[in-house]
Motif scaffolding. Structure first.
Motif, mmCIF file in Angstrom:
data_model
loop_
_atom_site.group_PDB
_atom_site.id
_atom_site.type_symbol
_atom_site.label_atom_id
_atom_site.label_comp_id
_atom_site.label_asym_id
_atom_site.label_seq_id
_atom_site.Cartn_x
_atom_site.Cartn_y
_atom_site.Cartn_z
ATOM 1 N N PRO A 219 -1.855 1.138 -5.460
ATOM 2 C CA PRO A 219 -0.851 0.173 -5.874
ATOM 3 C C PRO A 219 0.356 0.921 -6.437
ATOM 4 C CG PRO A 219 -2.991 -0.335 -6.856
ATOM 5 C CD PRO A 219 -3.080 1.040 -6.264
ATOM 6 N N ASN B 73 0.871 -1.165 0.000
ATOM 7 C CA ASN B 73 0.000 0.000 0.000
ATOM 8 C C ASN B 73 0.912 1.220 0.000
ATOM 9 O OD1 ASN B 73 -1.586 2.209 0.654
ATOM 10 N ND2 ASN B 73 -2.669 1.207 2.322
ATOM 11 N N ASN C 139 -1.972 -7.507 0.247
ATOM 12 C CA ASN C 139 -1.292 -6.226 0.447
ATOM 13 C C ASN C 139 -0.431 -6.239 1.692
ATOM 14 O OD1 ASN C 139 -4.318 -4.608 -0.501
ATOM 15 N ND2 ASN C 139 -2.508 -4.810 -1.758
ATOM 16 N N SER D 106 1.272 -3.354 4.453
ATOM 17 C CA SER D 106 1.027 -1.973 4.847
ATOM 18 C C SER D 106 1.756 -1.672 6.152
ATOM 19 C CB SER D 106 -0.473 -1.744 5.045
ATOM 20 O OG SER D 106 -0.726 -0.421 5.455
#
Length: 197
Positions: free
Chosen positions: A91, A86, A131, A133
């Motif tokens: 993206p 992220n 993802n 993050s």
């Protein structure tokens, strides 16, 4: 089952690379025919040409061999997996460019009029987004509204006909322990197995 797995992270040895490798291994162990692409390592060209920016008429054939290959491949897939960090709620640029250059009209969707609803053309009925993050989940949701969820599950994938969109976020990565990362890799494998199960 044919599954496309796409990695968007420029730094070799990143945790995203480990997630990508784990997913590819799991899918191959399960007998899937895996099309695996490390977009940064392969030098995928993300910048769309003026001719590729139409939304209604079918896109012209791609002049770039990378783009042409990816368009051919994505049309034949049964499922998709995207692995990326992220970054600013988006993206990485290489994957955004991949979406804009590969999921084009005539390949991924058909649109009768600019204000009409799309007809998705992809065979892939399901997708998994993994993802990483460094933003805590509560803050991601309360302050930013989880923009990546909207990008993938509301904007991009349903538009091209992918109805089953699954997403998992591993956080926070930078200060994570080895034990946490190993647990996340096991979870990534489980999510990949469930996608094709």
């Amino acid at each position: 089952m044919r599954v496309g797995v796409y990695l968007a992270h420029p730094r070799p040895g990143s945790f995203n690379h480990a997630v990508f490798d784990a997913v590819v291994d799991e899918l191959r162990e399960r007998g899937c025919r895996v099309v695996a692409h490390d977009l940064c390592a392969e030098g995928f060209p993300p910048v769309a040409s003026a001719e590729e920016t139409g939304t209604v008429s079918s896109a012209p054939d791609a002049d770039d061999p990378h783009v042409a290959l990816h368009r051919r491949e994505v049309s034949a897939l049964d499922a998709l997996v995207f692995v990326h960090p992220n970054w600013w709620g988006m993206p990485p640029a290489v994957l955004t460019g991949w979406v804009q250059r590969v999921l084009v009209p005539g390949v991924a969707y058909k649109l009768g009029t600019a204000d009409g609803g799309p007809a998705g053309l992809l065979n892939a009925g399901r997708a998994l987004v993994l993802n990483t993050s460094d933003t805590p989940g509560e803050r991601e949701e309360s302050e930013f509204g989880d923009p990546l969820q909207k990008v993938w599950a509301a904007c991009v994938l349903p538009y091209v006909g992918v109805a089953d969109v699954r997403r998992t976020v591993f956080r926070t990565v930078t200060d994570s322990t080895d034990a946490a990362r190993q647990a996340w890799l096991r979870q990534a494998r489980q999510e990949a197995a469930a996608l094709v199960g």
